[in-house]
Design an enzyme around this catalytic site. Structure first.
Site, PDB file in Angstrom:
ATOM      1  N   ASP A  57      -8.315  13.389  10.731  1.00  0.00           N
ATOM      2  CA  ASP A  57      -8.317  12.787  12.054  1.00  0.00           C
ATOM      3  C   ASP A  57      -9.758  12.515  12.502  1.00  0.00           C
ATOM      4  OD1 ASP A  57      -6.895  12.091  14.551  1.00  0.00           O
ATOM      5  OD2 ASP A  57      -7.960  13.819  15.381  1.00  0.00           O
ATOM      6  N   GLU A 117      -9.351   8.709   8.799  1.00  0.00           N
ATOM      7  CA  GLU A 117      -9.125   7.742   9.884  1.00  0.00           C
ATOM      8  C   GLU A 117     -10.500   7.236  10.305  1.00  0.00           C
ATOM      9  OE1 GLU A 117      -7.259   7.587  14.413  1.00  0.00           O
ATOM     10  OE2 GLU A 117      -8.259   9.395  13.693  1.00  0.00           O
TER      11      GLU A 117
END
Length: 531
Positions: A214, A275
């Site tokens: 993330d 990401e």
């Protein structure tokens, strides 16, 4: 177990399973509920593995299921090495991994290294400790500006709206690039990377096949925390511009990814994907160097409108960004942070038609594909009533940004009325619209013209048809508003028409089309595979 010193970086392995895999993102809260509380859970996912095998996916990406107060629906992690009771327990996780592997489906999990929950034991210790303490140094506590310290330490804003600083009772401020309940970690503190290594090994030892990182362009912060340029684009849905905004994509972040790669390489056959919301191809390429991440999410296709020139540009940039390191490109059209592409492409029947076309474009491309749960059903975004909105973005923006709840509504499985088999209970954590009765998995499975059947057919052909191979694409000349490319190696041709009228088909035999064909013409808002 072989250690990393015995291994070449896995990027050298041309046959690694993840290089052309179809991943399926499971937003855990919204996939399937096994205990009737209206919230999806790990046993619910396990109960639907047969469906996922039928769809043909190779691997799952599970959004966070760790212990959390749920201020950001699990991305505020209080304990990264345990399961929140809302989703089950460690035994349920172990059952899911074991059964997924029996179905030949790998399991990857989310990793949230940029921040913790404010309920994490470290942050609670920081609040109890004095300014300048070892405990506070795990985060970014700073004195405020102004004669009385009442102004934030700099002008950084939160991705969710408002300032990126919150003041504590003793007068200091702490940094949170997202919600106040998500304080940013200080990666210069020795305990922070050490704890991440413990977390990686904990899940790898339990059999996970990889990680999705993330905010992979986060973590590292520049010395002195300089102000951001007021022109810097805001919002999680915008490509990050390193030249204007010091909050993200600091060069020191690559040390974090080298650490992650070193640990993952101790476990043969595992992978990590980041990401990465960065703008320039050259800066994107840094994240996928041979000693960093195996893969990177490139969001250009997500940000492209339904326009042949824009889609082609997104594809070309995505291919160029990975070319220096021979890393496979990664393609995705939707995820839990952006409006569903049926809605982005116009909504209604037109949006569905265009989404069908883009599904064929995506699945024809070389590299890795990530599907978002429900896109194979053609689900649109849901315009939820204000009382139902839960995304912290809604609150932080002063009720001006509706947030991401509309793309997170629980999936419809069967039946004619909510909860459509998602739960045995009456309610779901976000309300499902009655109009989804015609979009259930059950209603689409036996319909050869359904979105689900299109996805199943395309995924199967992608795996089995000899024409869908080769790492490069070759572009053909095409009429305005159209494109056609060929997979060099296998020979598949994919053509897309985003113009207002039909255009002549390239030569070849139709293998699959996203909609009805018109003789030797490709209709508008349609894509086709030819061999």
């Amino acid at each position: 177990m072989r250690r990393s010193s015995d291994l070449q970086p896995e990027i050298a392995d041309e046959s690694a399973w993840w290089r052309d895999a179809v991943f399926y993102q499971v937003y855990v809260r919204s996939f399937a509920d096994s205990d009737g509380d209206g919230v999806g859970d790990l046993d619910g996912i396990r109960s639907r593995l047969g469906y996922l095998e039928l769809l043909g996916v190779d691997a799952l990406w599970l959004t966070p299921f760790y212990t959390s107060p749920m201020a950001d629906h699990g991305y505020d992690v209080a304990d990264p090495r345990d399961v929140d009771p809302l989703f089950g327990d460690l035994a349920a996780f172990d059952r899911l991994v074991a059964e997924a592997h029996k179905h030949n489906i790998r399991v990857t999990v989310d990793l949230v290294p940029n921040h913790t929950s404010d309920r994490h034991e470290w942050f609670q210790a920081a609040l109890r400790s004095a300014p300048g303490s070892f405990e506070r140094d795990r985060y970014f506590f700073r004195d405020g500006q102004g004669y009385d310290g009442s102004q934030p330490p700099n002008n950084w804003t939160s991705v969710f709206g408002g300032p990126a600083w919150t003041r504590v009772p003793d007068g200091q401020w702490y940094l949170h690039l997202f919600a106040p309940e998500q304080p940013d970690l200080n990666w210069d503190h020795p305990e922070v990377p050490a704890d991440l290594v413990r977390t990686l090994r904990f899940w790898l030892d339990r059999g996970v096949d990889g990680f999705r990182i993330d905010v992979a362009h986060g973590m590292a912060k520049p010395y002195g925390l300089p102000n951001m340029d007021p022109r810097a684009a805001q919002g999680s849905g915008v490509m990050h511009d390193n030249s204007l905004d010091p909050r993200f994509d600091n060069d020191a972040v690559h040390e974090v990814h080298r650490l992650i790669r070193k640990v993952v390489d101790e476990y043969p056959g595992r992978m990590a994907i980041g990401e990465i919301w960065v703008k320039e191809d050259e800066r994107f390429a840094r994240y996928i160097r041979p000693d960093e991440l195996h893969l990177g999410f490139n969001f250009r296709l997500v940000e492209a409108p339904f326009d042949a020139d824009a889609v082609r540009s997104a594809i070309e940039h995505s291919l160029a960004a990975v070319q220096p390191h021979r890393t496979p490109p990664t393609w995705t059209l939707s995820n839990h942070d952006v409006p569903r592409h049926v809605t982005r492409y116009g909504g209604g029947a037109l949006g569905v038609q265009r989404a069908r076309a883009m599904a064929l474009v995506q699945l024809a491309l070389p590299g890795v594909v990530y599907l978002y749960n429900g896109e194979e059903l053609g689900l649109p975004n849901v315009e939820l009533p204000e009382w139902a909105l839960q995304d912290p973005m809604w609150v932080r923006s002063g009720h001006t940004e509706r947030g991401r709840d509309g793309c997170r509504v629980p999936l419809p499985w069967e039946g004619d009325t909510p909860p459509f088999g998602f739960s045995t209970g009456a309610g779901t954590w976000l309300p499902q619209p009655n109009e989804w009765a015609g979009l259930t998995a059950e209603s689409q499975l036996e319909d050869p013209e359904s979105m689900l059947s299109l996805y199943r057919h395309a995924v199967e052909l992608r795996k089995t048809h000899g024409s869908i191979s080769g790492e490069e694409v070759e572009w053909y000349g095409a009429p305005a508003g159209c494109f056609a490319f060929r997979r060099k190696g296998g020979g598949l041709i994919c053509a897309l028409n985003t113009s207002g009228g039909p255009v002549p088909l390239p030569p070849g035999e139709v293998l699959l089309s996203s909609g009805p064909m018109d003789g030797d013409q490709l209709p508008p808002d349609t894509a086709v595979w030819l061999v």
